[in-house]
Motif scaffolding. Structure first.
Motif, PDB file in Angstrom:
ATOM      1  N   TYR A  49      -7.681   5.585  16.493  1.00  0.00           N
ATOM      2  CA  TYR A  49      -7.360   6.751  15.671  1.00  0.00           C
ATOM      3  C   TYR A  49      -8.495   6.980  14.685  1.00  0.00           C
ATOM      4  O   TYR A  49      -9.061   6.031  14.139  1.00  0.00           O
ATOM      5  N   LEU A  50      -8.796   8.244  14.483  1.00  0.00           N
ATOM      6  CA  LEU A  50      -9.830   8.644  13.527  1.00  0.00           C
ATOM      7  C   LEU A  50      -9.360   9.957  12.930  1.00  0.00           C
ATOM      8  O   LEU A  50      -9.112  10.916  13.664  1.00  0.00           O
ATOM      9  N   ASN A  51      -9.195  10.011  11.600  1.00  0.00           N
ATOM     10  CA  ASN A  51      -8.752  11.278  11.032  1.00  0.00           C
ATOM     11  C   ASN A  51      -9.950  12.112  10.574  1.00  0.00           C
ATOM     12  O   ASN A  51     -11.087  11.642  10.514  1.00  0.00           O
ATOM     13  N   THR A  52      -9.679  13.348  10.267  1.00  0.00           N
ATOM     14  CA  THR A  52     -10.720  14.314   9.903  1.00  0.00           C
ATOM     15  C   THR A  52     -11.453  13.901   8.639  1.00  0.00           C
ATOM     16  O   THR A  52     -12.675  14.037   8.557  1.00  0.00           O
ATOM     17  N   HIS A  53     -10.738  13.383   7.649  1.00  0.00           N
ATOM     18  CA  HIS A  53     -11.379  13.004   6.376  1.00  0.00           C
ATOM     19  C   HIS A  53     -12.432  11.917   6.577  1.00  0.00           C
ATOM     20  O   HIS A  53     -13.465  11.918   5.925  1.00  0.00           O
ATOM     21  N   TRP A  54     -12.166  10.985   7.493  1.00  0.00           N
ATOM     22  CA  TRP A  54     -13.128   9.903   7.744  1.00  0.00           C
ATOM     23  C   TRP A  54     -14.451  10.494   8.218  1.00  0.00           C
ATOM     24  O   TRP A  54     -15.511  10.139   7.723  1.00  0.00           O
ATOM     25  N   SER A  55     -14.400  11.402   9.164  1.00  0.00           N
ATOM     26  CA  SER A  55     -15.639  12.002   9.690  1.00  0.00           C
ATOM     27  C   SER A  55     -16.288  12.930   8.671  1.00  0.00           C
ATOM     28  O   SER A  55     -17.516  13.010   8.598  1.00  0.00           O
ATOM     29  N   GLU A  56     -15.491  13.616   7.856  1.00  0.00           N
ATOM     30  CA  GLU A  56     -16.039  14.524   6.847  1.00  0.00           C
ATOM     31  C   GLU A  56     -16.846  13.789   5.786  1.00  0.00           C
ATOM     32  O   GLU A  56     -17.794  14.342   5.236  1.00  0.00           O
ATOM     33  N   ILE A  57     -16.474  12.556   5.486  1.00  0.00           N
ATOM     34  CA  ILE A  57     -17.229  11.766   4.513  1.00  0.00           C
ATOM     35  C   ILE A  57     -18.679  11.633   4.968  1.00  0.00           C
ATOM     36  O   ILE A  57     -19.604  11.663   4.169  1.00  0.00           O
ATOM     37  N   PHE A  58     -18.871  11.526   6.269  1.00  0.00           N
ATOM     38  CA  PHE A  58     -20.221  11.416   6.837  1.00  0.00           C
ATOM     39  C   PHE A  58     -20.870  12.772   7.085  1.00  0.00           C
ATOM     40  O   PHE A  58     -22.031  12.847   7.477  1.00  0.00           O
TER      41      PHE A  58
END
Length: 154
Positions: A35-44
């Motif tokens: 699982y990977l949520n949108t906020h995790w990727s947005e941080i990068f």
């Protein structure tokens, strides 16, 4: 009962969204993300779909984005987590974003085992961008140092 679970999930999602907590669940056995949520990727600074479709092992991708000065400490804690020596860790580190700039994040990782004494099956990993708070802390420290310097010149 089903309504209680749904209400709890809705509340949890609201809290996570408002706090902008990035969540990443990693299957240690399969060496892949679950699982990977949108906020995790947005941080990068990336779209979630971009990371998922262009990265074979997201954990390795993430590790390659950790600042060299923070990598050893994070690696030691992560290894202890995998070996079951610790159940969780909390750490402030710098990670490289899509603009090739480092962001400060608060990183929390928790090992998930099927039962006590078992090996680690999954790791739940959260990130929160703390760059603004760190920047303010550094500014305050710089001002304190200037004041101290002025005091010693008197």
């Amino acid at each position: 009962m089903k309504d209680d679970v749904e209400n709890t999930n809705v509340r949890l999602q609201i809290v996570l969204n408002s706090a902008k907590v990035g969540i990443f669940e990693y299957d240690v056995v399969e060496r892949k993300h679950v699982y990977l949520n949108t906020h995790w990727s947005e941080i990068f600074g990336f779209e979630k779909n971009y990371i998922e479709s262009n990265t074979r092992d997201i954990m390795a991708w993430y590790e390659n984005r950790i600042h060299v000065d923070d990598l050893e400490k994070r690696t030691r804690l992560y290894e202890k987590l995998l070996l079951g020596k610790i159940d969780e860790y909390n750490l402030e580190i710098r990670v490289l974003n899509s603009s090739d700039e480092y962001k400060w994040v608060k990183s929390f990782s928790k090992a998930v085992k099927e039962s006590e004494g078992q090996s680690v099956k999954k790791i739940i990993h959260t990130l929160v961008d703390i760059s603004n708070e760190k920047e303010k802390t550094f500014e305050v420290e710089a001002l304190k140092n200037k004041l101290k310097e002025l005091d010693t010149k008197k």
